[in-house]
Design a protein around this motif. Sequence first.
Motif, PDB file in Angstrom:
ATOM      1  N   LYS A   1      20.573   2.409  -2.765  1.00  0.00           N
ATOM      2  CA  LYS A   1      20.693   3.669  -3.497  1.00  0.00           C
ATOM      3  C   LYS A   1      19.477   4.560  -3.323  1.00  0.00           C
ATOM      4  CE  LYS A   1      23.679   1.650  -7.034  1.00  0.00           C
ATOM      5  NZ  LYS A   1      23.867   1.405  -8.494  1.00  0.00           N
ATOM      6  N   THR A   2      18.560   4.155  -2.460  1.00  0.00           N
ATOM      7  CA  THR A   2      17.331   4.906  -2.242  1.00  0.00           C
ATOM      8  C   THR A   2      17.077   5.035  -0.750  1.00  0.00           C
ATOM      9  OG1 THR A   2      14.979   4.993  -2.829  1.00  0.00           O
ATOM     10  CG2 THR A   2      15.882   2.824  -2.306  1.00  0.00           C
ATOM     11  N   THR A   3      15.947   5.630  -0.395  1.00  0.00           N
ATOM     12  CA  THR A   3      15.566   5.746   1.010  1.00  0.00           C
ATOM     13  C   THR A   3      14.712   4.544   1.401  1.00  0.00           C
ATOM     14  OG1 THR A   3      15.609   8.166   0.954  1.00  0.00           O
ATOM     15  CG2 THR A   3      14.317   7.128   2.701  1.00  0.00           C
ATOM     16  N   GLU A   4      15.073   3.915   2.514  1.00  0.00           N
ATOM     17  CA  GLU A   4      14.338   2.724   2.930  1.00  0.00           C
ATOM     18  C   GLU A   4      14.204   2.688   4.448  1.00  0.00           C
ATOM     19  OE1 GLU A   4      14.346  -0.781   0.226  1.00  0.00           O
ATOM     20  OE2 GLU A   4      15.532  -1.571   1.868  1.00  0.00           O
TER      21      GLU A   4
ATOM     22  N   SER B   1       7.942  -3.595  -6.527  1.00  0.00           N
ATOM     23  CA  SER B   1       8.877  -2.533  -6.910  1.00  0.00           C
ATOM     24  C   SER B   1       8.379  -1.187  -6.388  1.00  0.00           C
ATOM     25  CB  SER B   1       9.036  -2.492  -8.433  1.00  0.00           C
ATOM     26  OG  SER B   1       9.536  -3.713  -8.926  1.00  0.00           O
ATOM     27  N   GLY B   2       9.290  -0.208  -6.365  1.00  0.00           N
ATOM     28  CA  GLY B   2       8.936   1.119  -5.884  1.00  0.00           C
ATOM     29  C   GLY B   2       8.711   1.186  -4.388  1.00  0.00           C
TER      30      GLY B   2
ATOM     31  N   GLY C   1      18.258  -3.060  -3.330  1.00  0.00           N
ATOM     32  CA  GLY C   1      18.817  -1.758  -2.978  1.00  0.00           C
ATOM     33  C   GLY C   1      18.276  -0.611  -3.795  1.00  0.00           C
ATOM     34  N   GLN C   2      17.336  -0.904  -4.719  1.00  0.00           N
ATOM     35  CA  GLN C   2      16.775   0.133  -5.571  1.00  0.00           C
ATOM     36  C   GLN C   2      15.249   0.107  -5.560  1.00  0.00           C
ATOM     37  OE1 GLN C   2      18.969   0.714  -9.385  1.00  0.00           O
ATOM     38  NE2 GLN C   2      20.161  -1.064  -8.768  1.00  0.00           N
TER      39      GLN C   2
ATOM     40  N   THR D   1       0.854  -1.185   0.000  1.00  0.00           N
ATOM     41  CA  THR D   1       0.000   0.000   0.000  1.00  0.00           C
ATOM     42  C   THR D   1       0.892   1.238   0.000  1.00  0.00           C
ATOM     43  OG1 THR D   1      -0.141   0.013   2.427  1.00  0.00           O
ATOM     44  CG2 THR D   1      -1.893  -1.137   1.235  1.00  0.00           C
ATOM     45  N   ASP D   2       0.728   2.086  -1.018  1.00  0.00           N
ATOM     46  CA  ASP D   2       1.443   3.373  -1.066  1.00  0.00           C
ATOM     47  C   ASP D   2       2.948   3.231  -0.822  1.00  0.00           C
ATOM     48  OD1 ASP D   2      -0.979   4.697  -1.529  1.00  0.00           O
ATOM     49  OD2 ASP D   2      -1.370   4.903   0.614  1.00  0.00           O
ATOM     50  N   HIS D   3       3.606   2.391  -1.603  1.00  0.00           N
ATOM     51  CA  HIS D   3       5.057   2.187  -1.533  1.00  0.00           C
ATOM     52  C   HIS D   3       5.513   1.536  -0.233  1.00  0.00           C
ATOM     53  CE1 HIS D   3       5.493   4.556  -5.192  1.00  0.00           C
ATOM     54  NE2 HIS D   3       4.743   5.491  -4.634  1.00  0.00           N
TER      55      HIS D   3
END
Length: 207
Positions: A94-97, A69-70, A53-54, A32-34
Amino acid sequence: MAPIRDNNNTRLVPHLEGLEPREVPAVQIFVTDHVLHVIGDAHADTITVRDNGQGTITVTDGGEKVTASGIHEVSIVTGRGADRVSYKLTGPLKTTEDIGVWLGRGADRANFNFSDGVATGGHLKLAVHGGPGADREAVTIGSIAKGGTAVLDLYGGKGNDTLSLHASGTDSGSLSADLHGGSGHNTETVDVTATVTRWGHLFVKTT
């Protein structure tokens, strides 16, 4: 009891009609919503997570396998039972998690392998909440690039818990870790072999 007969005096034999078997998955997985949600049950669940990581993450529980994804946030609630959680980065983040894990009641095991580290622009936040029981929580993390951050929070809760952190590689970004055993006779182990550059920041706290 006499057999049932219809109006034509035909003997009717009552019987039960079998229903098709329906399998109820032990773990619910949905997005739900990423946000990737993983919800266990009252039994001993084994949850395996692979993260590229992406933002693409695959979750496996027994025969069930889901890829999404996303993703920028992961929520894992295992429920009761002696659960097992295995989380691994298969490439630098490489993203925010933001990863939140609630282990619930039982002697749980949670292992997080971030050996591939955090790249520039990557931001990792991990919070593990152990419930009642002798839990084991372990984190391994590799290099943090300049401009990358990692915030790790391990909480054991009630019971004799074992918390461990192993940090290696090169720290040119920011790494902050807090290990809190909670109530009980706890063991907290910190093994830091990382090289901290003049741009890097390293802070580790145990309580």
